[in-house]
Design an enzyme around this catalytic site. Structure first.
Site, PDB file in Angstrom:
ATOM      1  N   GLN A  71      93.195  12.018  57.400  1.00 52.15           N
ATOM      2  CA  GLN A  71      93.204  11.272  58.653  1.00 52.15           C
ATOM      3  C   GLN A  71      92.739  12.118  59.828  1.00 52.15           C
ATOM      4  OE1 GLN A  71      97.350   9.146  57.957  1.00 52.15           O
ATOM      5  NE2 GLN A  71      96.155   8.048  59.467  1.00 52.15           N
ATOM      6  N   HIS A  72      92.404  11.423  60.913  1.00 54.20           N
ATOM      7  CA  HIS A  72      92.192  11.985  62.243  1.00 54.20           C
ATOM      8  C   HIS A  72      90.875  12.724  62.443  1.00 54.20           C
ATOM      9  CE1 HIS A  72      96.428  11.104  62.624  1.00 54.20           C
ATOM     10  NE2 HIS A  72      96.802  12.115  61.879  1.00 54.20           N
ATOM     11  N   ASP A 245      95.060   9.056  54.072  1.00 53.80           N
ATOM     12  CA  ASP A 245      95.610   9.640  52.847  1.00 53.80           C
ATOM     13  C   ASP A 245      97.071   9.283  52.609  1.00 53.80           C
ATOM     14  OD1 ASP A 245      96.403  11.222  55.006  1.00 53.80           O
ATOM     15  OD2 ASP A 245      95.636  13.086  54.174  1.00 53.80           O
TER      16      ASP A 245
END
Length: 474
Positions: A71-72, A245
């Site tokens: 992520q991110h 995830d």
């Protein structure tokens, strides 16, 4: 037999898992490494995806595929679909000051209400603000922002730079899902929409953002890919929406309300599936969405399995040896406490912190004591995360302990002493990729697959309050 594939493009590697849709039985899998670092050229992910698909025997007989990923991460594209600069990953903390600035401008309570979370250096919006401030020329070129799994899904469907993709740079074909969008700090799990004001405040101007798909909504289908640098993918494979995830792992585990997943990987995460969105203006709990249409309040720590890596290396043992030493010390390690902030920390938000060892006496400072203090410190940080979830309304009935370290008997035993709810250790598996496979089957048929997850261990509950009391004192 109908086959579906799930892909996990994680921080360290790309994994491909191919399963039988009806039974969930594994058929084959593949893997390829990612480069180390906190910023990575996305082309390295594409090359690893190509290698992992090849290692898994290709996708010629696969009906559907879906990609879950870290992520991110900030993937910035220009109008020609070219990546402007290496992607900043979730564990890159250079945007800590940018996070502070955004919170000061809008207020923590307002940001939590608008996006479910208070931004920290991990989140995409803070990385965009850093780009605006540190690399204004690059920021001005940004025409679209994607997350790692968004960009890979786009490429797998045949889109990308004109020089490297059959369908070219159609930025409006970028798609994402609720779970990954909720980690950007400019999308709201409550409203299901982007907050363009926050995006512009971060980057400086508006851009194309991926369309957010529903849990079972197909992103489209593959086109034929072949040739140097391209994965061996035939046309016509249904492509699922993908996921972050942790949301992928929740799907792969079949987690339901009452389950709290504690994952010990590169990062540590504590998350639960809930029926209602959550907000926490302290920033401890991120009020994410999940990949099933529900919500996923989550606490993340930067320091997880590498705490054990570092301590084992210091003591000159492997992880089994570290566990043996730890179990030779009493609960509480004779007062020795390791606060394991080796990489700074996200929860609590201390990006510049370092690790500290407390309670050193002649009696406690032993190899056994240090080994136990390392495992207890790691788990206490995660138990603090469980308490934070309780504060936003989560009522835990069971801990699902996953990640490579969860298979260590000492970690299992000590977890049963640190957590005050029963601990279950599922059989080892690629649960993020498995979640992708569930998504693929869901997108293909419109029905969510339900596959059995086997249990590796159920350590007897043995809560010892002294461990967390000592940790809290520091």
């Amino acid at each position: 037999m109908t086959l579906v594939a799930g892909i996990d493009s994680s921080t360290q590697s790309c994994k491909v898992v191919i399963r039988d849709l009806e039974t969930g039985a594994p058929v084959r899998q593949g893997r390829a490494p990612h480069p180390a670092g906190t910023e990575v050229d996305p082309q390295a992910w594409w090359e690893a995806l190509t290698a992992a698909i090849t290692d898994a025997g290709g996708l010629d007989d696969v009906a559907a595929v879906s990609i879950a990923g870290q992520q991110h991460g900030m993937v910035v594209l220009d109008a020609a679909g070219e990546v402007i600069r290496p992607a900043l990953l979730w564990n890159d903390t250079r945007s800590a000051a940018a996070a502070t600035d955004l919170v000061a401008e809008f207020g923590a309570a307002a940001l939590a209400a608008r996006t479910g979370s208070v931004p920290v250096a991990s989140f995409t919006a803070t990385k965009l603000r850093w780009l605006r401030d540190a690399e204004p020329g690059n920021a001005a070129r940004v025409a679209a922002v994607a997350l790692p799994h968004d960009w890979l899904t786009w490429r797998l469907r045949g889109y990308g730079p004109a020089s490297a993709s059959p369908l070219g740079p159609v930025l409006d074909e970028l798609v994402t899902d609720r779970s990954d969008a909720s980690g950007t700090s400019y999308w709201s799990p409550s409203t299901g929409g982007y907050d363009r004001e926050l995006l512009v405040a971060a980057l400086g101007h508006d851009v194309v953002l991926p369309r957010v798909l529903g849990p079972s909504e197909p992103a489209g289908s593959t086109v034929a890919l072949s040739g140097p640098g391209l994965p061996p993918v035939p046309a016509g494979i249904v492509v699922g929406p993908g996921a972050g995830d942790n949301a992928g792992a929740a799907l792969g585990l079949g987690a339901t309300e009452g389950d709290v997943v504690v994952s010990i990987g590169t990062s540590g995460t504590v998350f639960a599936v809930t029926g209602a969105p959550s907000t926490d203006e302290s920033g401890t709990v991120a009020g994410f969405a999940d990949a099933s249409g529900a919500f996923l309040p989550l606490v993340a720590t930067l320091n997880a399995a590498r705490v054990l890596d570092a301590t084992a290396a210091l003591l000159g043992v492997d992880h089994d040896g570290l566990g043996t030493l730890a179990l030779a010390a009493a609960p509480g390690a004779g007062g020795l406490v390791l606060q394991p902030y080796f990489e700074g920390e996200r929860t609590p938000n201390l990006p510049d912190a370092t690790a500290t060892l407390f309670g050193m006496t002649l009696a406690s400072t032993t190899r056994e004591g240090l080994a136990r203090a390392a495992i207890e410190g790691l788990l206490c940080g995660l138990a603090d995360g469980l308490d934070a979830l309780r504060r936003v309304g989560v009522e835990p009935a069971r801990i699902l302990l996953i990640g490579g370290a969860a298979l260590n008997p000492a970690v299992q035993s000590i977890a049963a002493q640190v957590f005050d709810v029963p601990v279950t250790v599922p059989e080892p598996g690629e649960y993020v990729a498995d979640g992708g496979a569930v998504q693929a089957g869901w997108a293909l048929t419109g029905v969510r697959p339900t596959w059995t997850v086997s249990t590796a261990a159920t350590p007897a509950p043995d809560f010892r309050s002294v461990i967390r009391e000592q940790y809290a004192a520091h």
